[in-house]
Design a protein around this motif. Structure first.
Motif, PDB file in Angstrom:
ATOM      1  N   LYS A 170       0.855  -1.188   0.000  1.00 18.12           N
ATOM      2  CA  LYS A 170       0.000   0.000   0.000  1.00 18.12           C
ATOM      3  C   LYS A 170       0.887   1.233   0.000  1.00 18.12           C
ATOM      4  N   PHE A 171       0.471   2.235  -0.752  1.00 15.94           N
ATOM      5  CA  PHE A 171       1.166   3.521  -0.772  1.00 15.94           C
ATOM      6  C   PHE A 171       0.133   4.617  -0.541  1.00 15.94           C
ATOM      7  N   ILE A 172       0.431   5.555   0.329  1.00 15.95           N
ATOM      8  CA  ILE A 172      -0.455   6.694   0.560  1.00 15.95           C
ATOM      9  C   ILE A 172       0.299   7.961   0.189  1.00 15.95           C
ATOM     10  N   ALA A 173      -0.184   8.630  -0.861  1.00 15.70           N
ATOM     11  CA  ALA A 173       0.461   9.850  -1.343  1.00 15.70           C
ATOM     12  C   ALA A 173       0.228  11.007  -0.379  1.00 15.70           C
ATOM     13  N   ASP A 174       1.169  11.919  -0.352  1.00 15.97           N
ATOM     14  CA  ASP A 174       1.032  13.096   0.507  1.00 15.97           C
ATOM     15  C   ASP A 174      -0.102  14.002   0.036  1.00 15.97           C
ATOM     16  N   GLN A 175      -0.290  14.065  -1.299  1.00 11.08           N
ATOM     17  CA  GLN A 175      -1.317  14.934  -1.867  1.00 11.08           C
ATOM     18  C   GLN A 175      -2.141  14.158  -2.890  1.00 11.08           C
ATOM     19  N   PRO A 176      -3.436  14.447  -3.001  1.00 13.84           N
ATOM     20  CA  PRO A 176      -4.260  13.772  -4.007  1.00 13.84           C
ATOM     21  C   PRO A 176      -3.733  14.010  -5.424  1.00 13.84           C
ATOM     22  N   GLU A 177      -3.842  12.970  -6.251  1.00 15.34           N
ATOM     23  CA  GLU A 177      -3.481  13.024  -7.670  1.00 15.34           C
ATOM     24  C   GLU A 177      -2.002  13.288  -7.893  1.00 15.34           C
ATOM     25  N   ASP A 178      -1.189  13.070  -6.873  1.00 21.40           N
ATOM     26  CA  ASP A 178       0.253  13.285  -6.990  1.00 21.40           C
ATOM     27  C   ASP A 178       0.965  12.121  -6.305  1.00 21.40           C
ATOM     28  N   LEU A 197       5.124   4.231   2.067  1.00 22.75           N
ATOM     29  CA  LEU A 197       4.957   2.864   1.579  1.00 22.75           C
ATOM     30  C   LEU A 197       4.747   1.918   2.750  1.00 22.75           C
ATOM     31  N   TYR A 198       3.801   0.953   2.579  1.00 16.52           N
ATOM     32  CA  TYR A 198       3.464  -0.030   3.608  1.00 16.52           C
ATOM     33  C   TYR A 198       3.441  -1.430   2.995  1.00 16.52           C
ATOM     34  N   GLY A 199       3.602  -2.437   3.865  1.00 18.05           N
ATOM     35  CA  GLY A 199       3.420  -3.828   3.473  1.00 18.05           C
ATOM     36  C   GLY A 199       2.356  -4.470   4.356  1.00 18.05           C
ATOM     37  N   ALA A 200       1.584  -5.402   3.790  1.00 12.06           N
ATOM     38  CA  ALA A 200       0.487  -6.037   4.521  1.00 12.06           C
ATOM     39  C   ALA A 200       0.981  -7.203   5.366  1.00 12.06           C
ATOM     40  N   LYS A 201       0.552  -7.222   6.621  1.00  9.15           N
ATOM     41  CA  LYS A 201       0.798  -8.328   7.539  1.00  9.15           C
ATOM     42  C   LYS A 201      -0.522  -9.079   7.702  1.00  9.15           C
ATOM     43  N   LEU A 202      -0.534 -10.374   7.402  1.00 10.18           N
ATOM     44  CA  LEU A 202      -1.760 -11.160   7.437  1.00 10.18           C
ATOM     45  C   LEU A 202      -1.827 -12.031   8.685  1.00 10.18           C
TER      46      LEU A 202
END
Length: 631
Positions: free
Chosen positions: A371-379, A385-390
């Motif tokens: 998963k990635f969460i951008a600092d600003q929308p549309e940019d 950056l994150y990784g999923a732990k199941l």
């Protein structure tokens, strides 16, 4: 107002929609619908009921030739409808559904021995096409299965249950009738970055993404998966009968980013830019402690890196990313590689309606869901950056019923500009720098030191890389060796062939915000769907976070992930699995032709049904329609 009104009839709507498949299934079991002509056809859909057992019920009533849907008296599995089959040797790729209901898909690497001609075309090379004459956004609920191909002709063409498959372009097509708007080099033809000489004619069209410029006109972007990678753009228009015409053809110029590698699947962002995935095998195997040796003069063919023909020797850290095609409808689109989303074997990325949250799948053994969460929308040029732990459901291990809760492990925050400065430090490495027993690149000792929170990189004597030896620690590991970084930080690196991921943008937006976007339905819960080609290897080895049984194995399946009000994935559950894998058999028989066989990519329709493309054992892979409500 609409939401309040619908809340009063929600149960009735749900029952009615479910009955389109689930209740028909029950009727099929009674055998009564076989004598009812058209309703018998719906019964056939319902025969999709109990994993093939209903095929016998199809024989009970014969369903007005619906028993022939399976041709041998069998029907597809519960909720599955065989929309189309592709020719010998091919897999189904490039699934893309437009807002106008046009369904694009490709015939990837068909057998070159195919010789049957339809409308002047033979399916013996890579083919980009579309199903015409049907609106997939208003699809009937009682579609009858397309038959399993039997004759020589049937096995060498695209057969469909609805619509007609129109060929838009094939490998090598130059579109000579378009004059200067044609493609002199040919569709899917790739060239060396320096030499400009033809390297390959590519039979591997993959992702399609359509950018509309008006109601019946737009640009179709298609990935061509090879080394070096490529992407075509066809300008097209549709007439009143639903037939498409190509008016301009080009191959996107990737020279500004030193080329791409193995452009696989992709998506179109909510702001209308294609996102193309580099699936170049970046030698980041999770079970290895061996450092990278790409510049070994005795083995420069490692991962096909030499085919990129970059200046001197290619820098591996410039490949393995998501590239965004900006200004996609202009004469010369701009290309930006988003180092921020991480370097690994990308299948595709999907941007959530918040225009900040991006999920990416890694198509390899021991892969990670990122998963990635951008600092600003549309940019997408900066963010975290994150990784999923199941966490697997306790006491369960059968793939058909076993789900996983998700936690997210934060890896690092960065920007394209900052990460590129790290990438550039490896640009001048060549075969002359190779030292046997050492690496010129990031070492596993470097990754471990980063994961352990060390203040400095290890020295060369401690196993460190000469580029960073003894220097202050930074976060380059998270973005350049993302899988190893995620694994050592505790994320689950055990997926096998984590393929296409998909959402329906409007369904997700309505579920999260309550906006009325989907007609005749209240959407209060939406999902991201995930195709898994193989449930084997690291998913069934009895170790780590994923410990499934081997019953389904290489037949694969489709999962869905719950999305919360912050566009966060919280849980993954199975939706539909392939049949029990029969290891004692060979070829196509290992996975039942009437069940999923190695699903590759998935798209979600407005009504919640999903379309699944196969890359499996079958002689003729299938394009499936599946209704989750039938489960």
């Amino acid at each position: 107002m609409k939401r309040l009104a619908y809340s009063l009839i929600a149960c009735a709507v749900t029952l009615a929609l479910t009955a389109c498949d689930g209740d028909d299934g029950a009727q099929g079991l009674k055998g009564e619908q076989g004598a009812q002509g058209e309703q018998g056809l719906s019964g056939s859909d319902g025969q999709n009921g109990n994993n093939g057992v209903d095929g016998q019920d199809g024989n009970n009533g014969n369903n007005g030739n619906d028993g022939a849907d399976g041709q041998d008296g069998k029907s597809a599995g519960a909720g599955l409808v065989r929309i189309a089959t592709v020719p010998n040797g091919a897999e189904v790729t490039g699934l893309f559904l437009t807002q106008k209901g046009d369904l694009f898909f490709n015939v990837q690497h068909p057998a070159d021995s195919n010789s049957v001609e339809i409308n002047g075309k033979m399916f013996n090379k890579g083919t980009v096409g579309v199903l015409t004459g049907v609106d997939f956004n208003n699809l009937p609920s009682n579609i009858v299965n397309s038959p399993v191909p039997k004759s020589t002709e049937e096995t060498q063409i695209v057969m469909s249950a609805i619509g007609q498959y129109q060929v838009l372009g094939q490998t090598g097509d130059i579109f000579s009738d378009l004059g200067e708007n044609g493609l002199a080099g040919g569709l899917g033809v790739h060239y060396g970055i320096n030499s400009k000489q033809e390297i390959i004619k590519n039979d591997n069209p993959d992702f399609n993404g359509f950018i509309a410029t008006s109601d019946n006109e737009g640009f179709l972007f298609t990935n061509w998966e090879s080394y070096p990678g490529g992407m075509s753009r066809l300008k097209m228009s549709k007439d009143t009968k639903g037939t498409w015409s190509v008016t301009e053809a080009m191959m996107v110029d990737f020279d500004s980013v030193q080329g791409t590698a193995a452009n696989c699947f992709g998506s179109v962002s909510p702001w209308g830019t294609p996102l193309t995935s580099e699936e170049w095998i970046v030698n980041s195997r999770v079970d290895t402690t061996t450092d990278a040796s790409w510049n070994d003069p005795a083995n420069t063919r490692t991962d096909g890196i030499e085919a990129l023909v970059s200046p001197d020797f290619p820098n591996p850290y410039r490949y393995g990313y998501i590239a965004e095609i900006k200004n996609p409808t202009t004469e010369s689109p701009d290309v930006v590689k988003h180092f921020t989303i991480g370097r690994y074997e990308h299948e595709n990325s999907v941007v959530m309606p918040d225009r900040r949250t991006v999920y990416s799948s890694q198509d390899d053994t021991g892969g990670v869901l990122f998963k990635f969460i951008a600092d600003q929308p549309e940019d997408l040029s900066s963010g975290t950056l994150y990784g999923a732990k199941l966490k697997q459901d306790e006491g369960l291990n059968d793939p058909a019923v076993t789900g996983f809760d998700i936690e997210w492990v934060e890896l690092a925050t960065g920007s394209n500009a900052n990460i590129e400065t790290w990438v550039a430090q490896y640009d001048n490495i060549s075969t002359a720098d190779f030292v046997d027993g050492k690496t010129s690149y990031i070492s596993m000792a470097d990754v471990q030191a980063w994961a352990d929170g060390k203040a400095t990189y290890p020295t060369e004597a401690e196993g460190g890389s000469p580029v960073t030896a003894g220097k202050p620690m930074d976060d380059r590991v998270a973005f350049l060796e993302s899988r190893q970084a995620a694994r050592l930080k505790g994320a689950t690196a055990e997926w096998r062939k984590l393929e296409g991921i998909s959402i329906n943008h409007d369904r997700v937006l309505e579920a999260v915000t309550g906006q009325d976007l989907i007609a005749n339905e209240i959407v209060d819960k939406a999902y991201m769907y995930i195709g898994i080609a193989d449930l084997d290897n690291t998913m069934i080895d009895g170790e780590g976070d994923i410990q499934l049984s081997n019953r389904v194995k290489d037949c694969g399946g489709v999962y869905r992930a719950s999305i919360d009000n912050s566009y966060n994935l919280t849980r993954i559950e199975p939706v539909v699995m392939g049949a029990t894998y029969r290891s004692s058999l060979t070829g196509a028989e290992r996975c039942d032709v009437n069940q999923l066989s190695q699903p590759d990519n998935v798209i979600v329709m407005n009504d919640g049904r999903i379309i699944i493309g196969e890359d499996g054992f079958q002689e003729n892979n299938t394009l499936w329609l599946y209704d989750p409500k039938s489960k």
